[in-house]
Design a protein around this motif. Structure first.
Motif, PDB file in Angstrom:
ATOM      1  N   LEU A  39     -33.571  20.129  24.837  1.00 51.68           N
ATOM      2  CA  LEU A  39     -32.371  20.253  25.670  1.00 51.68           C
ATOM      3  C   LEU A  39     -31.626  18.923  25.769  1.00 51.68           C
ATOM      4  O   LEU A  39     -32.239  17.855  25.685  1.00 51.68           O
ATOM      5  N   PRO A  40     -30.317  18.975  25.986  1.00 56.72           N
ATOM      6  CA  PRO A  40     -29.573  17.728  26.215  1.00 56.72           C
ATOM      7  C   PRO A  40     -30.096  17.012  27.464  1.00 56.72           C
ATOM      8  O   PRO A  40     -30.521  17.644  28.432  1.00 56.72           O
ATOM      9  N   ASP A  41     -30.026  15.688  27.449  1.00 53.12           N
ATOM     10  CA  ASP A  41     -30.531  14.879  28.563  1.00 53.12           C
ATOM     11  C   ASP A  41     -29.941  15.300  29.900  1.00 53.12           C
ATOM     12  O   ASP A  41     -30.645  15.346  30.906  1.00 53.12           O
ATOM     13  N   GLY A  42     -28.646  15.599  29.931  1.00 52.61           N
ATOM     14  CA  GLY A  42     -27.985  15.961  31.185  1.00 52.61           C
ATOM     15  C   GLY A  42     -28.607  17.178  31.848  1.00 52.61           C
ATOM     16  O   GLY A  42     -28.749  17.234  33.074  1.00 52.61           O
ATOM     17  N   ILE A  43     -29.009  18.143  31.057  1.00 48.55           N
ATOM     18  CA  ILE A  43     -29.637  19.355  31.605  1.00 48.55           C
ATOM     19  C   ILE A  43     -31.021  19.016  32.159  1.00 48.55           C
ATOM     20  O   ILE A  43     -31.390  19.449  33.250  1.00 48.55           O
ATOM     21  N   VAL A  44     -31.779  18.226  31.416  1.00 53.30           N
ATOM     22  CA  VAL A  44     -33.127  17.846  31.859  1.00 53.30           C
ATOM     23  C   VAL A  44     -33.047  17.016  33.139  1.00 53.30           C
ATOM     24  O   VAL A  44     -33.825  17.229  34.070  1.00 53.30           O
ATOM     25  N   VAL A  45     -32.095  16.097  33.214  1.00 55.12           N
ATOM     26  CA  VAL A  45     -31.915  15.283  34.425  1.00 55.12           C
ATOM     27  C   VAL A  45     -31.542  16.193  35.594  1.00 55.12           C
ATOM     28  O   VAL A  45     -32.036  16.022  36.712  1.00 55.12           O
ATOM     29  N   GLY A  46     -30.685  17.192  35.342  1.00 50.49           N
ATOM     30  CA  GLY A  46     -30.318  18.139  36.389  1.00 50.49           C
ATOM     31  C   GLY A  46     -31.506  18.944  36.895  1.00 50.49           C
ATOM     32  O   GLY A  46     -31.591  19.261  38.082  1.00 50.49           O
ATOM     33  N   MET A  47     -32.442  19.245  36.016  1.00 55.21           N
ATOM     34  CA  MET A  47     -33.615  20.032  36.400  1.00 55.21           C
ATOM     35  C   MET A  47     -34.641  19.204  37.174  1.00 55.21           C
ATOM     36  O   MET A  47     -35.250  19.696  38.113  1.00 55.21           O
ATOM     37  N   PHE A  48     -34.850  17.950  36.741  1.00 49.85           N
ATOM     38  CA  PHE A  48     -35.936  17.148  37.299  1.00 49.85           C
ATOM     39  C   PHE A  48     -35.481  16.029  38.229  1.00 49.85           C
ATOM     40  O   PHE A  48     -36.309  15.339  38.797  1.00 49.85           O
ATOM     41  N   GLY A  49     -34.190  15.817  38.365  1.00 51.68           N
ATOM     42  CA  GLY A  49     -33.689  14.801  39.282  1.00 51.68           C
ATOM     43  C   GLY A  49     -33.255  13.540  38.569  1.00 51.68           C
ATOM     44  O   GLY A  49     -33.525  13.348  37.378  1.00 51.68           O
ATOM     45  N   PRO A  50     -32.570  12.639  39.308  1.00 53.11           N
ATOM     46  CA  PRO A  50     -31.985  11.441  38.691  1.00 53.11           C
ATOM     47  C   PRO A  50     -33.015  10.472  38.112  1.00 53.11           C
ATOM     48  O   PRO A  50     -32.704   9.710  37.203  1.00 53.11           O
ATOM     49  N   GLY A  51     -34.234  10.500  38.598  1.00 51.82           N
ATOM     50  CA  GLY A  51     -35.270   9.624  38.045  1.00 51.82           C
ATOM     51  C   GLY A  51     -35.585   9.948  36.597  1.00 51.82           C
ATOM     52  O   GLY A  51     -36.061   9.101  35.842  1.00 51.82           O
ATOM     53  N   MET A  52     -35.301  11.176  36.188  1.00 53.56           N
ATOM     54  CA  MET A  52     -35.579  11.586  34.809  1.00 53.56           C
ATOM     55  C   MET A  52     -34.713  10.806  33.829  1.00 53.56           C
ATOM     56  O   MET A  52     -35.126  10.571  32.694  1.00 53.56           O
ATOM     57  N   ALA A  53     -33.536  10.366  34.257  1.00 49.52           N
ATOM     58  CA  ALA A  53     -32.677   9.561  33.380  1.00 49.52           C
ATOM     59  C   ALA A  53     -33.401   8.278  32.989  1.00 49.52           C
ATOM     60  O   ALA A  53     -33.343   7.852  31.832  1.00 49.52           O
ATOM     61  N   LYS A  54     -34.098   7.652  33.939  1.00 50.41           N
ATOM     62  CA  LYS A  54     -34.848   6.430  33.654  1.00 50.41           C
ATOM     63  C   LYS A  54     -36.038   6.728  32.740  1.00 50.41           C
ATOM     64  O   LYS A  54     -36.332   5.970  31.819  1.00 50.41           O
ATOM     65  N   VAL A  55     -36.700   7.855  32.965  1.00 45.07           N
ATOM     66  CA  VAL A  55     -37.817   8.252  32.099  1.00 45.07           C
ATOM     67  C   VAL A  55     -37.323   8.446  30.664  1.00 45.07           C
ATOM     68  O   VAL A  55     -37.948   7.970  29.711  1.00 45.07           O
ATOM     69  N   LEU A  56     -36.181   9.116  30.498  1.00 43.27           N
ATOM     70  CA  LEU A  56     -35.616   9.344  29.167  1.00 43.27           C
ATOM     71  C   LEU A  56     -35.169   8.031  28.526  1.00 43.27           C
ATOM     72  O   LEU A  56     -35.316   7.844  27.314  1.00 43.27           O
ATOM     73  N   GLU A  57     -34.647   7.116  29.340  1.00 43.11           N
ATOM     74  CA  GLU A  57     -34.243   5.809  28.814  1.00 43.11           C
ATOM     75  C   GLU A  57     -35.454   5.048  28.281  1.00 43.11           C
ATOM     76  O   GLU A  57     -35.409   4.477  27.190  1.00 43.11           O
ATOM     77  N   LEU A  58     -36.552   5.051  29.035  1.00 44.48           N
ATOM     78  CA  LEU A  58     -37.774   4.385  28.567  1.00 44.48           C
ATOM     79  C   LEU A  58     -38.309   5.048  27.305  1.00 44.48           C
ATOM     80  O   LEU A  58     -38.839   4.382  26.420  1.00 44.48           O
ATOM     81  N   LYS A  59     -38.158   6.351  27.221  1.00 41.27           N
ATOM     82  CA  LYS A  59     -38.589   7.080  26.026  1.00 41.27           C
ATOM     83  C   LYS A  59     -37.784   6.603  24.812  1.00 41.27           C
ATOM     84  O   LYS A  59     -38.330   6.377  23.740  1.00 41.27           O
ATOM     85  N   ARG A  60     -36.470   6.422  25.001  1.00 48.21           N
ATOM     86  CA  ARG A  60     -35.620   5.939  23.903  1.00 48.21           C
ATOM     87  C   ARG A  60     -35.994   4.500  23.517  1.00 48.21           C
ATOM     88  O   ARG A  60     -36.068   4.176  22.336  1.00 48.21           O
ATOM     89  N   VAL A  61     -36.232   3.647  24.517  1.00 43.56           N
ATOM     90  CA  VAL A  61     -36.612   2.259  24.239  1.00 43.56           C
ATOM     91  C   VAL A  61     -37.915   2.227  23.445  1.00 43.56           C
ATOM     92  O   VAL A  61     -38.024   1.500  22.455  1.00 43.56           O
ATOM     93  N   SER A  62     -38.890   3.030  23.866  1.00 41.53           N
ATOM     94  CA  SER A  62     -40.165   3.034  23.146  1.00 41.53           C
ATOM     95  C   SER A  62     -39.981   3.568  21.737  1.00 41.53           C
ATOM     96  O   SER A  62     -40.629   3.112  20.801  1.00 41.53           O
ATOM     97  N   SER A  63     -39.062   4.518  21.569  1.00 41.44           N
ATOM     98  CA  SER A  63     -38.787   5.066  20.243  1.00 41.44           C
ATOM     99  C   SER A  63     -38.185   4.004  19.333  1.00 41.44           C
ATOM    100  O   SER A  63     -38.591   3.845  18.184  1.00 41.44           O
ATOM    101  N   GLU A  64     -37.206   3.249  19.852  1.00 46.99           N
ATOM    102  CA  GLU A  64     -36.578   2.192  19.058  1.00 46.99           C
ATOM    103  C   GLU A  64     -37.592   1.123  18.685  1.00 46.99           C
ATOM    104  O   GLU A  64     -37.635   0.669  17.548  1.00 46.99           O
ATOM    105  N   ARG A  65     -38.429   0.739  19.637  1.00 51.49           N
ATOM    106  CA  ARG A  65     -39.445  -0.276  19.357  1.00 51.49           C
ATOM    107  C   ARG A  65     -40.479   0.245  18.368  1.00 51.49           C
ATOM    108  O   ARG A  65     -40.966  -0.488  17.529  1.00 51.49           O
ATOM    109  N   ALA A  66     -40.796   1.539  18.471  1.00 52.03           N
ATOM    110  CA  ALA A  66     -41.761   2.134  17.545  1.00 52.03           C
ATOM    111  C   ALA A  66     -41.204   2.148  16.130  1.00 52.03           C
ATOM    112  O   ALA A  66     -41.929   1.867  15.171  1.00 52.03           O
ATOM    113  N   LEU A  67     -39.914   2.446  15.990  1.00 51.41           N
ATOM    114  CA  LEU A  67     -39.309   2.447  14.660  1.00 51.41           C
ATOM    115  C   LEU A  67     -39.324   1.050  14.057  1.00 51.41           C
ATOM    116  O   LEU A  67     -39.611   0.873  12.877  1.00 51.41           O
TER     117      LEU A  67
END
Length: 195
Positions: A139-167
């Motif tokens: 799902l798009p990030d906006g929908i997931v953030v809407g479902m789980f609350g604004p803290g999910m945006a930070k969780v998704l951001e950390l997920k992206r950072v870890s992905s970039e570092r992993a690459l």
């Protein structure tokens, strides 16, 4: 569970709980898990933890400073978010090289802690409905953030950072085995470390 010298595979249902079946947490096979665990073990050795002491002390000093501000205003200190912020700041810096500074954020950035609580509180559902985590990831990030609350945006951001570092790490790991060079697998290792 078995003793240290016994081998036992993880129940398959638990490997799907966070949709990271390629991570150390999601590995079903005892032998594969041992190989993956051994790959990250040096980062958590006694000597590595001793080297981490200055980072831990720096964050504790910040937390004490914030506690003193609370003392001056006579506001009650929300201890669970405060210590959650402390551990999150240390983990984010050590594992991802990111300084989140939750300690000094208003309310210790409690929304991230609350989002983590929601995710772990629903884990019994994702264990049973193994398709659900993959669906939520699609799902798009906006929908997931809407479902789980604004803290999910930070969780998704950390997920992206870890992905970039992993690459980037994946590019540098020329001597690693092919199995560990997959960026998705490295991303999943990052996710379970942060959770």
């Amino acid at each position: 569970f078995t003793g240290a010298n016994s081998k036992r595979d993880k129940p398959p249902t638990w490997s799907h709980a966070f949709s990271n079946v390629d991570s150390a947490f999601g590995t079903i096979s005892h032998e594969k898990h041992r190989v993956r665990r051994n790959a990250i073990a040096p980062f958590f050795s006694t000597s590595s933890m001793r080297k981490l002491e200055p980072l831990i002390q720096e964050n504790i000093n910040k937390l004490v400073t914030v506690f003193r501000r609370y003392q001056k205003t006579k506001e009650p200190i929300p201890l669970r978010p405060a210590f959650g912020a402390l551990t999150s700041d240390i983990i984010a810096e050590y594992c991802f090289g990111v300084n989140e500074n939750y300690i000094e954020a208003p309310g210790f950035n409690v929304m991230v802690l609350e989002t983590t609580d929601v995710l772990t509180d629903t884990m019994h559902v994702t264990v049973q409905l193994q398709w659900l985590p993959k669906f939520l990831n699609s799902l798009p990030d906006g929908i997931v953030v809407g479902m789980f609350g604004p803290g999910m945006a930070k969780v998704l951001e950390l997920k992206r950072v870890s992905s970039e570092r992993a690459l980037f790490a994946d590019y540098k790991l020329t001597t690693a085995s092919i199995a560990f060079k997959r960026s998705k697998r490295l991303l999943n290792h990052g996710e379970i470390t942060e959770m």
